[in-house]
Design a protein around this motif. Structure first.
Motif, PDB file in Angstrom:
ATOM      1  N   GLY A 111     -15.149 -29.178   3.587  1.00  0.00           N
ATOM      2  CA  GLY A 111     -14.977 -27.795   3.153  1.00  0.00           C
ATOM      3  C   GLY A 111     -15.767 -26.827   4.009  1.00  0.00           C
ATOM      4  N   GLY A 112     -16.997 -27.216   4.367  1.00  0.00           N
ATOM      5  CA  GLY A 112     -17.819 -26.350   5.202  1.00  0.00           C
ATOM      6  C   GLY A 112     -17.220 -26.124   6.579  1.00  0.00           C
ATOM      7  N   VAL A 113     -16.716 -27.204   7.191  1.00  0.00           N
ATOM      8  CA  VAL A 113     -16.116 -27.077   8.516  1.00  0.00           C
ATOM      9  C   VAL A 113     -14.837 -26.245   8.452  1.00  0.00           C
ATOM     10  N   ALA A 114     -14.042 -26.400   7.392  1.00  0.00           N
ATOM     11  CA  ALA A 114     -12.822 -25.604   7.257  1.00  0.00           C
ATOM     12  C   ALA A 114     -13.147 -24.105   7.267  1.00  0.00           C
ATOM     13  N   VAL A 115     -14.178 -23.704   6.535  1.00  0.00           N
ATOM     14  CA  VAL A 115     -14.577 -22.297   6.487  1.00  0.00           C
ATOM     15  C   VAL A 115     -15.116 -21.843   7.840  1.00  0.00           C
ATOM     16  N   LEU A 116     -15.983 -22.675   8.434  1.00  0.00           N
ATOM     17  CA  LEU A 116     -16.604 -22.301   9.704  1.00  0.00           C
ATOM     18  C   LEU A 116     -15.569 -22.221  10.830  1.00  0.00           C
ATOM     19  N   GLN A 117     -14.604 -23.131  10.835  1.00  0.00           N
ATOM     20  CA  GLN A 117     -13.571 -23.076  11.873  1.00  0.00           C
ATOM     21  C   GLN A 117     -12.699 -21.834  11.718  1.00  0.00           C
ATOM     22  N   ASN A 133      -6.674 -28.242  12.765  1.00  0.00           N
ATOM     23  CA  ASN A 133      -7.258 -27.878  11.475  1.00  0.00           C
ATOM     24  C   ASN A 133      -6.204 -27.248  10.572  1.00  0.00           C
ATOM     25  N   ASP A 134      -5.124 -27.994  10.355  1.00  0.00           N
ATOM     26  CA  ASP A 134      -4.001 -27.507   9.566  1.00  0.00           C
ATOM     27  C   ASP A 134      -3.922 -28.248   8.232  1.00  0.00           C
ATOM     28  N   ASN A 141      -7.695 -35.849   5.957  1.00  0.00           N
ATOM     29  CA  ASN A 141      -9.145 -35.887   5.791  1.00  0.00           C
ATOM     30  C   ASN A 141      -9.547 -36.075   4.339  1.00  0.00           C
ATOM     31  N   LEU A 142      -8.828 -35.421   3.422  1.00  0.00           N
ATOM     32  CA  LEU A 142      -9.129 -35.605   1.998  1.00  0.00           C
ATOM     33  C   LEU A 142      -8.957 -37.059   1.577  1.00  0.00           C
ATOM     34  N   LEU A 143      -8.015 -37.731   2.198  1.00  0.00           N
ATOM     35  CA  LEU A 143      -7.752 -39.143   1.886  1.00  0.00           C
ATOM     36  C   LEU A 143      -8.595 -40.086   2.731  1.00  0.00           C
ATOM     37  N   LEU A 144      -9.512 -39.532   3.515  1.00  0.00           N
ATOM     38  CA  LEU A 144     -10.332 -40.315   4.445  1.00  0.00           C
ATOM     39  C   LEU A 144      -9.450 -41.140   5.380  1.00  0.00           C
ATOM     40  N   ALA A 145      -8.369 -40.523   5.842  1.00  0.00           N
ATOM     41  CA  ALA A 145      -7.406 -41.230   6.682  1.00  0.00           C
ATOM     42  C   ALA A 145      -7.141 -40.546   8.023  1.00  0.00           C
ATOM     43  N   PRO A 146      -8.101 -39.812   8.615  1.00  0.00           N
ATOM     44  CA  PRO A 146      -7.795 -39.120   9.858  1.00  0.00           C
ATOM     45  C   PRO A 146      -7.843 -40.003  11.103  1.00  0.00           C
ATOM     46  N   ALA A 147      -8.095 -41.300  10.923  1.00  0.00           N
ATOM     47  CA  ALA A 147      -8.159 -42.200  12.082  1.00  0.00           C
ATOM     48  C   ALA A 147      -7.309 -43.443  11.863  1.00  0.00           C
ATOM     49  N   TRP A 148      -6.272 -43.317  11.062  1.00  0.00           N
ATOM     50  CA  TRP A 148      -5.418 -44.474  10.749  1.00  0.00           C
ATOM     51  C   TRP A 148      -4.149 -44.508  11.597  1.00  0.00           C
ATOM     52  N   GLY A 149      -4.079 -43.667  12.609  1.00  0.00           N
ATOM     53  CA  GLY A 149      -2.899 -43.619  13.448  1.00  0.00           C
ATOM     54  C   GLY A 149      -1.862 -42.623  12.983  1.00  0.00           C
ATOM     55  N   LEU A 150      -2.145 -41.897  11.910  1.00  0.00           N
ATOM     56  CA  LEU A 150      -1.220 -40.897  11.378  1.00  0.00           C
ATOM     57  C   LEU A 150      -1.505 -39.505  11.922  1.00  0.00           C
ATOM     58  N   ARG A 152      -2.377 -36.363  14.616  1.00  0.00           N
ATOM     59  CA  ARG A 152      -1.853 -35.855  15.889  1.00  0.00           C
ATOM     60  C   ARG A 152      -2.978 -35.585  16.883  1.00  0.00           C
ATOM     61  N   GLY A 153      -4.200 -35.593  16.394  1.00  0.00           N
ATOM     62  CA  GLY A 153      -5.360 -35.354  17.252  1.00  0.00           C
ATOM     63  C   GLY A 153      -6.602 -35.169  16.407  1.00  0.00           C
ATOM     64  N   TRP A 154      -7.671 -34.694  17.041  1.00  0.00           N
ATOM     65  CA  TRP A 154      -8.955 -34.518  16.352  1.00  0.00           C
ATOM     66  C   TRP A 154      -8.896 -33.314  15.417  1.00  0.00           C
ATOM     67  N   SER A 155      -9.517 -33.446  14.253  1.00  0.00           N
ATOM     68  CA  SER A 155      -9.421 -32.380  13.259  1.00  0.00           C
ATOM     69  C   SER A 155     -10.698 -32.253  12.448  1.00  0.00           C
ATOM     70  N   TYR A 156     -10.927 -31.041  11.958  1.00  0.00           N
ATOM     71  CA  TYR A 156     -12.010 -30.742  11.016  1.00  0.00           C
ATOM     72  C   TYR A 156     -13.333 -31.361  11.464  1.00  0.00           C
ATOM     73  N   ASN A 157     -14.034 -32.056  10.571  1.00  0.00           N
ATOM     74  CA  ASN A 157     -15.314 -32.679  10.939  1.00  0.00           C
ATOM     75  C   ASN A 157     -15.009 -34.027  11.584  1.00  0.00           C
ATOM     76  N   ALA A 158     -14.575 -33.989  12.827  1.00  0.00           N
ATOM     77  CA  ALA A 158     -13.988 -35.157  13.493  1.00  0.00           C
ATOM     78  C   ALA A 158     -14.871 -36.396  13.539  1.00  0.00           C
ATOM     79  N   PRO A 159     -16.220 -36.295  13.552  1.00  0.00           N
ATOM     80  CA  PRO A 159     -17.008 -37.526  13.533  1.00  0.00           C
ATOM     81  C   PRO A 159     -16.726 -38.427  12.323  1.00  0.00           C
ATOM     82  N   ILE A 160     -16.049 -37.893  11.310  1.00  0.00           N
ATOM     83  CA  ILE A 160     -15.717 -38.716  10.142  1.00  0.00           C
ATOM     84  C   ILE A 160     -14.733 -39.819  10.509  1.00  0.00           C
ATOM     85  N   TRP A 161     -14.201 -39.801  11.738  1.00  0.00           N
ATOM     86  CA  TRP A 161     -13.216 -40.818  12.123  1.00  0.00           C
ATOM     87  C   TRP A 161     -13.775 -42.223  11.958  1.00  0.00           C
TER      88      TRP A 161
END
Length: 370
Positions: A111-117, A133-134, A141-150, A152-161
């Motif tokens: 949430g913090g990164v969404a506001v800051l971005q 950041n769409d 990201n909400l599903l903790l799935a930003p690194a499962w191959g779904l 399109r690229g790096w997003s939001y707080n990307a270190p969460i990958w």
């Protein structure tokens, strides 16, 4: 009879190593300050603060994530492997333990990164470093799935990958442990799968390779201590770790990532764990660095956006981030912020979500970095 586990006490060595790995990622990501959009602009690597002292971190700090995977694998097989195999740790308790550990701070920083971005893009016309950041990537990201191959690229707080990959590893770990003694063979197979997938699918590939190599390192240490005693186990682990690192440093002309991930990292973890029974207070004073590792890892990117916004607004050129005092100022903010977050966000959220009826998830004295 020799003990069957590295130690019933907290392994401050692994805690400290995990904390140092988290801070290594901060050094690796210092280059973010010199990005325009998602690419570096006129970035001079050697001008970064304290470059001569921190060169290995600037060059190879990204491998700290793979070290995270190795530590997690080692600790999970130590703390949970036998209990899952024996049926004394159920799915529900395991899931609640992991959810309470990972999700509250992830949700807060997302949430913090969404506001800051949004603020950053308003003033700069681009996002800070990570462009996707769409709404679609917000759901991932909400599903903790930003690194499962779904993605399109790096997003939001990307270190969460790395945490996203670990979620998949936790599921696989639990399933493998249900196989009882066969879990070791299956863990070796998972290691091989990671070896085959890397670097083509480097996120999941390195996760599989390093997590289960760490787990196998625990299995080797457990067998050594059970059959030979803690003294000989320490000697053997020391020889293996020394040989692995000597091979990398003196015989390999370039960095051999397979050697580092597959042998150097897990052998080092086994050595540090083997030293535990002999020097139980080793690195005790630096154990707090491990306590704040998750906070510092997830907070450093949003804090970078804050610093970029603040110094842009004050009229400074981005070259100011080449100055040593700027890095010191950043850490003066990051470390207390991480300590406060660990104490007043992470721990209360874990206690609330787990509840007293889930106290069986951990055993007394177990505070390893997981």
């Amino acid at each position: 009879m020799p003990a069957a586990s590295p130690s019933p006490e907290r392994l401050y060595t692994l805690d400290t190593l995990r904390g140092l790995a988290a801070l290594s990622v901060v050094f690796w990501h210092w280059q973010h300050f010199f990005f325009v959009g998602d690419s570096p602009a006129a970035f001079e690597v050697a001008r970064q603060p304290f470059f001569s002292l921190l060169t290995p971190f600037y060059q190879y700090g990204g491998l700290a994530v793979q070290l995270f995977f190795s530590i997690s694998g080692f600790v999970f097989f130590w703390l949970f492997g036998q209990r899952v195999a024996a049926g004394s740790l159920g799915v529900r308790s395991f899931v609640v333990d992991r959810f309470s550990r990972l999700y509250p701070l992830h949700l807060l920083t997302l949430g913090g990164v969404a506001v800051l971005q949004a603020l950053y893009s308003t003033g700069h016309g681009t996002y800070f470093v990570y462009p996707f950041n769409d709404a679609y990537h917000a759901v991932l990201n909400l599903l903790l799935a930003p690194a499962w191959g779904l993605e399109r690229g790096w997003s939001y707080n990307a270190p969460i990958w790395s945490v996203s990959v670990e979620v998949l590893l936790y599921v696989l770990f639990f399933i493998l442990c249900l196989a009882g003694r066969w879990r070791w063979l299956l863990a070796a197979s998972a290691c091989g799968a990671g070896f085959a997938l890397y670097p083509g699918s480097y996120k999941i590939g390195s996760g599989l390779l390093c997590f289960f190599a760490g787990g196998l390192a625990y299995g080797v240490l457990w067998q050594l201590r059970r059959r030979c005693g803690s003294g000989l186990a320490l000697l053997v682990c020391g020889c293996i770790a020394s040989g692995a690192w000597a091979t990398q440093l003196w015989l390999c002309e370039t960095l051999n990532v397979y050697l580092v991930m597959g042998l150097c990292f897990p052998a080092t973890l086994a050595l540090l764990a083997a030293a535990g029974p002999h020097w139980p207070g080793l690195w005790r004073r630096t154990g707090w660095v491990g306590d704040i590792s998750y906070s510092s890892y997830l907070l450093h990117f949003p804090l970078q956006i804050v610093f970029a916004l603040a110094f842009d607004r004050l009229g400074f050129d981005r070259a100011v981030f080449y100055q040593p005092w700027m890095m010191l100022a950043f850490f003066v903010v990051l470390l207390p912020m991480s300590l406060a977050c660990h104490r007043w966000v992470e721990r209360p959220a874990q206690r609330w979500l787990r509840g007293s009826r889930l106290a069986d998830v951990r055993q007394p004295g177990e505070r390893a970095a997981v």
